[in-house]
Design an enzyme around this catalytic site. Structure first.
Site, PDB file in Angstrom:
ATOM      1  N   ASP A 241     -36.522  46.486  65.707  1.00 60.72           N
ATOM      2  CA  ASP A 241     -37.214  45.245  65.354  1.00 60.72           C
ATOM      3  C   ASP A 241     -36.257  44.052  65.317  1.00 60.72           C
ATOM      4  O   ASP A 241     -36.381  43.173  64.469  1.00 60.72           O
ATOM      5  CB  ASP A 241     -37.928  45.408  64.005  1.00 60.72           C
ATOM      6  CG  ASP A 241     -38.823  44.214  63.665  1.00 60.72           C
ATOM      7  OD1 ASP A 241     -39.266  43.526  64.606  1.00 60.72           O
ATOM      8  OD2 ASP A 241     -39.062  43.961  62.475  1.00 60.72           O
ATOM      9  N   TYR A 242     -35.288  44.022  66.238  1.00 59.87           N
ATOM     10  CA  TYR A 242     -34.490  42.793  66.368  1.00 59.87           C
ATOM     11  C   TYR A 242     -35.379  41.676  66.888  1.00 59.87           C
ATOM     12  O   TYR A 242     -36.185  41.880  67.800  1.00 59.87           O
ATOM     13  CB  TYR A 242     -33.323  43.011  67.328  1.00 59.87           C
ATOM     14  CG  TYR A 242     -32.162  43.767  66.723  1.00 59.87           C
ATOM     15  CD1 TYR A 242     -31.258  43.123  65.873  1.00 59.87           C
ATOM     16  CD2 TYR A 242     -31.969  45.109  66.993  1.00 59.87           C
ATOM     17  CE1 TYR A 242     -30.200  43.811  65.315  1.00 59.87           C
ATOM     18  CE2 TYR A 242     -30.906  45.807  66.444  1.00 59.87           C
ATOM     19  CZ  TYR A 242     -30.016  45.152  65.605  1.00 59.87           C
ATOM     20  OH  TYR A 242     -28.975  45.845  65.058  1.00 59.87           O
ATOM     21  N   GLU A 243     -35.198  40.467  66.310  1.00 57.13           N
ATOM     22  CA  GLU A 243     -36.045  39.338  66.683  1.00 57.13           C
ATOM     23  C   GLU A 243     -35.248  38.116  67.119  1.00 57.13           C
ATOM     24  O   GLU A 243     -35.834  37.133  67.594  1.00 57.13           O
ATOM     25  CB  GLU A 243     -36.964  38.995  65.497  1.00 57.13           C
ATOM     26  CG  GLU A 243     -37.821  40.184  65.073  1.00 57.13           C
ATOM     27  CD  GLU A 243     -38.835  39.857  63.984  1.00 57.13           C
ATOM     28  OE1 GLU A 243     -38.955  38.665  63.619  1.00 57.13           O
ATOM     29  OE2 GLU A 243     -39.521  40.794  63.520  1.00 57.13           O
ATOM     30  N   HIS A 244     -33.907  38.176  66.968  1.00 53.86           N
ATOM     31  CA  HIS A 244     -33.027  37.070  67.355  1.00 53.86           C
ATOM     32  C   HIS A 244     -31.816  37.668  68.066  1.00 53.86           C
ATOM     33  O   HIS A 244     -31.313  38.722  67.659  1.00 53.86           O
ATOM     34  CB  HIS A 244     -32.592  36.272  66.127  1.00 53.86           C
ATOM     35  CG  HIS A 244     -33.741  35.837  65.263  1.00 53.86           C
ATOM     36  ND1 HIS A 244     -34.551  34.771  65.577  1.00 53.86           N
ATOM     37  CD2 HIS A 244     -34.224  36.360  64.110  1.00 53.86           C
ATOM     38  CE1 HIS A 244     -35.482  34.638  64.645  1.00 53.86           C
ATOM     39  NE2 HIS A 244     -35.318  35.594  63.751  1.00 53.86           N
TER      40      HIS A 244
ATOM     41  N   GLN B  52     -46.422  43.234  67.473  1.00 50.57           N
ATOM     42  CA  GLN B  52     -46.763  42.418  66.311  1.00 50.57           C
ATOM     43  C   GLN B  52     -47.886  41.431  66.674  1.00 50.57           C
ATOM     44  O   GLN B  52     -47.661  40.233  66.838  1.00 50.57           O
ATOM     45  CB  GLN B  52     -45.522  41.669  65.804  1.00 50.57           C
ATOM     46  CG  GLN B  52     -44.395  42.588  65.350  1.00 50.57           C
ATOM     47  CD  GLN B  52     -43.208  41.820  64.804  1.00 50.57           C
ATOM     48  OE1 GLN B  52     -43.359  40.849  64.038  1.00 50.57           O
ATOM     49  NE2 GLN B  52     -42.016  42.223  65.189  1.00 50.57           N
TER      50      GLN B  52
END
Length: 307
Positions: free
Chosen positions: A155-158, A217
């Site tokens: 769940d890396y988002e950056h 998501q």
């Protein structure tokens, strides 16, 4: 030999094979899987607080383990992961207890997340592929074995690395942990953002065979999403992650996407009738506790209905 009969038999055989392939494809896309993120918001929620239906496959996802240090000003550690979930209420003993009480429960951990500390973004920031993978395999193996966990979620988002580097690092991590028998499943948790999608689709295109579930998501879409819009979004992501088990999702606090009270279960029922529903996941148990997990109960009741 009557060649007309041969042709008829041949056509019939092809039709049967096509039907079997279609049924297998539908079957592989659909499941009774329910997943719940837990522990990121430190609201004293326990595994035992969450209702668990005996006729679903249930995954708790501990949130989060992050390759940052635990100082007051956390900084990246190049794949050396530390636990950042609510360890007072979600301990190794708690994991063992909930799994022994409910044979249908598995527990995973999620890597990365959006932020750490006082709103500081969590960045995927390896110094090199080899160093990050080596450190990640070692540190995550220790955590997974300490907590008796079953899988990981990405769940890396950056990102401070290009999509190919992300794909190489995460793909090698997943395949190594599986090969070593440390985990039995892996998932990814993308959302509809150009930078995020470029990284996760690079990973999917090169290592999709090792990724078991896509926790898309859908709640990152606008608040007030309609059922028809949700169905369109779902179709788009089925195309982006072709062949994957795509889970429908909602957020407990109602801040985005299609809310349960506004038609989420209508959309899920439609998806299920088409054989497209890979399961349901919720962000998160921490917020759902205040409403006595009303929509978790409804989600699992839907999934438990025989196909």
């Amino acid at each position: 030999m009557d060649f007309s009969k041969v042709v008829v038999i041949g056509i019939f055989t092809i039709q049967v094979l096509i039907t079997l392939c279609t049924v297998q494809s539908v079957s592989s896309a659909q499941s009774n899987l329910f997943r719940e993120y837990i522990g990121a918001e430190f609201k004293n929620v326990k595994f035992s607080d969450v209702p668990i239906h005996s006729n679903v496959d249930f995954h708790f996802i501990l949130s989060f383990t992050i390759d940052y240090d635990t100082s007051s000003s956390p900084s990246p550690t190049d794949g050396n992961f530390n636990v950042f979930w609510d360890t007072d209420n979600l301990t190794p003993d708690d994991v063992s207890s909930i799994k022994s009480q409910h044979p249908n429960v598995k527990v995973a951990l999620s890597l990365g997340g959006d932020s750490i500390g006082d709103g500081q973004y969590v960045y995927f920031n390896p110094s090199s592929v080899d160093s990050w993978v080596s450190n990640a395999v070692s540190s995550l193996t220790n955590i997974i074995q300490q907590y008796n966990l079953d899988g990981i979620d990405i769940d890396y988002e950056h990102f401070q690395a290009d999509p190919d580097t992300f794909s190489d690092c995460i793909g090698r991590l997943i395949s190594t942990l599986k090969k070593n028998g440390v985990i039995s499943f892996a998932s990814i948790a993308p959302f509809d953002d150009d930078d995020v999608q470029s990284h996760y689709q690079a990973l999917w295109n090169s290592h999709g065979k090792d990724i078991d579930f896509v926790n898309f998501q859908f709640y990152a879409y606008d608040q007030g999403t309609t059922v028809d819009q949700f169905m369109d979004y779902f179709a788009t992501q089925r195309s982006n992650y072709e062949g994957g088990k795509i889970l429908a999702s909602f957020i407990s606090d109602g801040s985005g996407g299609l809310a349960p009270q506004d038609g989420f279960f209508t959309a899920c029922t439609r998806l299920r009738s088409r054989g497209h529903l890979g399961g349901i996941f919720v962000w998160s148990a921490d917020d759902s506790k205040a409403e006595d997990f009303q929509y978790e109960k409804e989600s699992q009741a839907l999934l438990a209905i025989p196909h």
